[in-house]
Design a protein around this motif. Structure first.
Motif, PDB file in Angstrom:
ATOM      1  N   THR A 100       0.852  -1.193   0.000  1.00 52.07           N
ATOM      2  CA  THR A 100       0.000   0.000   0.000  1.00 52.07           C
ATOM      3  C   THR A 100       0.884   1.237   0.000  1.00 52.07           C
ATOM      4  O   THR A 100       1.855   1.316   0.746  1.00 52.07           O
ATOM      5  CB  THR A 100      -0.921   0.018   1.238  1.00 52.07           C
ATOM      6  N   ARG A 103       0.555   7.597   0.204  1.00 49.41           N
ATOM      7  CA  ARG A 103      -0.604   8.481   0.033  1.00 49.41           C
ATOM      8  C   ARG A 103      -1.877   7.803   0.523  1.00 49.41           C
ATOM      9  O   ARG A 103      -2.670   8.393   1.249  1.00 49.41           O
ATOM     10  CB  ARG A 103      -0.741   8.894  -1.425  1.00 49.41           C
ATOM     11  N   GLN A 104      -2.084   6.553   0.106  1.00 49.40           N
ATOM     12  CA  GLN A 104      -3.290   5.830   0.505  1.00 49.40           C
ATOM     13  C   GLN A 104      -3.315   5.587   2.015  1.00 49.40           C
ATOM     14  O   GLN A 104      -4.362   5.699   2.656  1.00 49.40           O
ATOM     15  CB  GLN A 104      -3.391   4.491  -0.241  1.00 49.40           C
ATOM     16  N   ASP A 108      -6.273   6.832   4.434  1.00 43.32           N
ATOM     17  CA  ASP A 108      -7.022   5.833   5.213  1.00 43.32           C
ATOM     18  C   ASP A 108      -6.961   6.077   6.712  1.00 43.32           C
ATOM     19  O   ASP A 108      -7.862   5.673   7.446  1.00 43.32           O
ATOM     20  CB  ASP A 108      -6.503   4.424   4.922  1.00 43.32           C
TER      21      ASP A 108
END
Length: 124
Positions: A100, A103-104, A108
């Motif tokens: 992952t 940024r994600q 999240d």
């Protein structure tokens, strides 16, 4: 079955009151209680009914186990922000290792990319 006050290695970083809950319903269930009820008191009935909020929160089997150990008692569920942060950071590192992107992870977890990089740099 463990004695309720007997520490297990996977619970030794938990406060004593949370260790007892984790011994009854497992670490994951105890952490779920902290995330949803941390900083509050929760009454545990002697006989667990399907409509009880603990059943909704934990599932019937875990709620029943909690009732077996603590039925008739009011539990003070610690907030333990430091432990929650440590658990969150472990999950961030695990997800980063699984591919992952930073940024994600930031999106999240409602953190900045800079905070994610700081968490990742703290990896042993």
């Amino acid at each position: 079955m463990l004695a309720l006050n007997e520490q297990t290695p996977e619970h030794d970083d938990l406060p004593e009151s949370l260790q007892e809950i984790a011994d009854a319903i497992g670490r994951e269930g105890a952490m779920h209680l902290v995330e949803n009820c941390g900083g509050t008191r929760v009454f545990v009935p002697r006989k667990m009914r399907v409509q009880h909020k603990l059943v909704t929160l934990l599932g019937f089997e875990q709620a029943r186990k909690l009732s077996q150990y603590f039925g008739g008692e009011t539990l003070t569920v610690v907030r333990n922000a430091q432990l929650l942060r440590r658990e969150r950071n472990r999950e961030i590192i695990r997800r980063y290792d699984a591919g992952t992107g930073v940024r994600q992870l930031a999106l999240d977890n409602n953190l900045t990319e800079r905070q994610i990089y700081a968490i990742l740099s703290s990896m042993p």
